[in-house]
Write a protein that holds these residues in place. Sequence first.
Motif, PDB file in Angstrom:
ATOM      1  N   HIS A 236       0.993  -1.064   0.024  1.00 57.67           N
ATOM      2  CA  HIS A 236       0.067  -0.121   0.175  1.00 57.67           C
ATOM      3  C   HIS A 236       1.141   1.521  -0.108  1.00 57.67           C
ATOM      4  O   HIS A 236       0.281   2.279  -0.293  1.00 57.67           O
ATOM      5  N   SER A 237       1.767   1.092   0.323  1.00 55.45           N
ATOM      6  CA  SER A 237       2.655   2.432   0.965  1.00 55.45           C
ATOM      7  C   SER A 237       3.894   2.391   0.401  1.00 55.45           C
ATOM      8  O   SER A 237       4.861   3.594   0.003  1.00 55.45           O
ATOM      9  N   TYR A 338      -6.632  -3.884   3.134  1.00 58.04           N
ATOM     10  CA  TYR A 338      -6.985  -2.593   4.323  1.00 58.04           C
ATOM     11  C   TYR A 338      -6.943  -2.903   5.856  1.00 58.04           C
ATOM     12  O   TYR A 338      -7.868  -2.416   6.009  1.00 58.04           O
ATOM     13  N   GLY A 340      -6.363  -2.129   9.789  1.00 56.09           N
ATOM     14  CA  GLY A 340      -5.592  -0.488  10.461  1.00 56.09           C
ATOM     15  C   GLY A 340      -6.861  -0.024  10.896  1.00 56.09           C
ATOM     16  O   GLY A 340      -8.012  -0.753  10.870  1.00 56.09           O
ATOM     17  N   SER A 341      -7.335   1.041  11.976  1.00 53.95           N
ATOM     18  CA  SER A 341      -8.113   2.210  12.306  1.00 53.95           C
ATOM     19  C   SER A 341      -9.281   2.175  11.223  1.00 53.95           C
ATOM     20  O   SER A 341      -8.708   2.634   9.704  1.00 53.95           O
ATOM     21  N   GLU A 344      -7.080   4.884   9.320  1.00 58.58           N
ATOM     22  CA  GLU A 344      -6.533   4.315   8.847  1.00 58.58           C
ATOM     23  C   GLU A 344      -6.643   4.236   7.377  1.00 58.58           C
ATOM     24  O   GLU A 344      -6.039   3.976   6.327  1.00 58.58           O
ATOM     25  N   GLN A 345      -7.797   3.279   7.577  1.00 58.18           N
ATOM     26  CA  GLN A 345      -8.530   2.693   5.940  1.00 58.18           C
ATOM     27  C   GLN A 345      -8.755   3.387   5.418  1.00 58.18           C
ATOM     28  O   GLN A 345      -9.094   3.337   3.860  1.00 58.18           O
ATOM     29  N   ARG A 346      -9.456   4.319   6.070  1.00 57.28           N
ATOM     30  CA  ARG A 346     -10.115   5.806   4.543  1.00 57.28           C
ATOM     31  C   ARG A 346      -8.691   5.854   3.320  1.00 57.28           C
ATOM     32  O   ARG A 346      -8.459   6.976   2.707  1.00 57.28           O
ATOM     33  N   LEU A 347      -7.411   6.470   5.017  1.00 59.32           N
ATOM     34  CA  LEU A 347      -6.336   7.091   3.424  1.00 59.32           C
ATOM     35  C   LEU A 347      -5.781   6.704   2.628  1.00 59.32           C
ATOM     36  O   LEU A 347      -5.409   5.977   1.817  1.00 59.32           O
ATOM     37  N   LEU A 348      -6.121   4.742   3.308  1.00 64.35           N
ATOM     38  CA  LEU A 348      -5.823   3.745   2.215  1.00 64.35           C
ATOM     39  C   LEU A 348      -6.251   3.399   1.184  1.00 64.35           C
ATOM     40  O   LEU A 348      -6.232   3.457  -0.150  1.00 64.35           O
TER      41      LEU A 348
END
Length: 446
Positions: A236-237, A338, A340-341, A344-348
């Motif tokens: 993802h990053s 995805y 995480g919180s 964090e999921q929103r960013l992904l």
Amino acid sequence: MTIPASPIQNVVAAHRRGEAAGLYSVCCSHPLVLRAAMKVASSYGTLLLVEATSNQVDQFGGYTGMTPAVFHRYVMEMAREEDFPQEMLVLGGDHLGPNAWQHLDASTAMQNADTLIAAYAAAGFHKIHLDCSMRCADDPAVLSDETIAARSVRLALVAEAAAGQAGLPPPVYVIGTEVPIPGGEAELAKAGAVTSPAAAARTLEVHRKAFLDAGLNAAWRRVVAMVVQPGVDFDHSHIQHYDAAQAAELSAFVAGQPGLVFEAHSTDYQRESALHGMVRDHFAILKVGPAATFALREAMLSLCRIEEELVPAGQCSRLMQVLDEVMLAQPRHWAKHYPGSSAEQRLLRRYGLSDRCRYYWGEAPVVAAAATLFANLDAREIPLSLLSQHLPEQYLEVLQGQLATSAGALVQHKIGRLLAQYARACNRNAADNSDFAATTTAASIC
């Protein structure tokens, strides 16, 4: 009767003669990506290979809602609209096998795979990746190379018959399955090591024997590539970049296999110098997908930022919000990928390199919002200052009079800049020229 070599065979033959030749495969169904790809291929004089994956297009419609025949018509009609020569366009099928039916017993899954392969071959998909590496519900935990090869040969027999019955040239084939997870890894630490020459040799020999034992001698001569892991991947990053030294032994192995090249998956986000190096090292078929839709998403977000400055709030498309709302309502394509919180999921969902939002551009609310965005911007003159702020590369081309300011042209240009790296690696390979980057102008591609 001698069957003329296909365009793909011609490129592979040129590569094996030592020419700076390769193929890039655009694995995407989005019309803006495909139109950009046609512009790039026209500009660089390359063959355009467009591939559909087994979960994207199948006999039931896949996640795009298109069967192989419908997808073929869709791409060919687009080529006519773009005045792109159809003799320079080849369609392929990626990971064709029981992938979508792993939850079923092997007998049922392979029956579905038979129908899938027949539909692809009869529709005119010329490049077929035979991939039977997937474990079905009643299979052992690890499939043997012999089982994988036997199932691949079964599908090759189906493809040969279907193409012949449709009056089409016989397909060319890609074998092998040692690839990164489609769309990138959940964690780059889980990425695979470079395929060993011994493993590649065994895959090749087991498949060769299975083809010849089945009487598929002619089809075996049309096996143009084998999928291996050259040591490239992404999550993802993060990006795992190509290391020519680590792949040197694998490259040397295929150099000794006449008529064969390697196919590299998940080459998205590689440096352009790496793409040139991979083609030089006989990873001569480069697959790209998520990086193209990542560029699409970036362009759409930039246009939304411009829209917010020019259009009253109540009239804005809210495209990116609509996209996320649809993803939240239909989480099947991203939830297990995805972690995480919720934050964090929103960013992904919005920014992840794996670009799971690519599955949602065809959803009706998203299509409608994108149409509103384009209509809003095309009805107004976009100030150069806003272009410079939000789409600086496109701004420079607009300044030079090389690019229109319509929303579609701006998006295609951004995608085209990404795909042009692949075209240069495959047609103007400069792996041994440290100055090649200085020649990479964007003005010529869109």
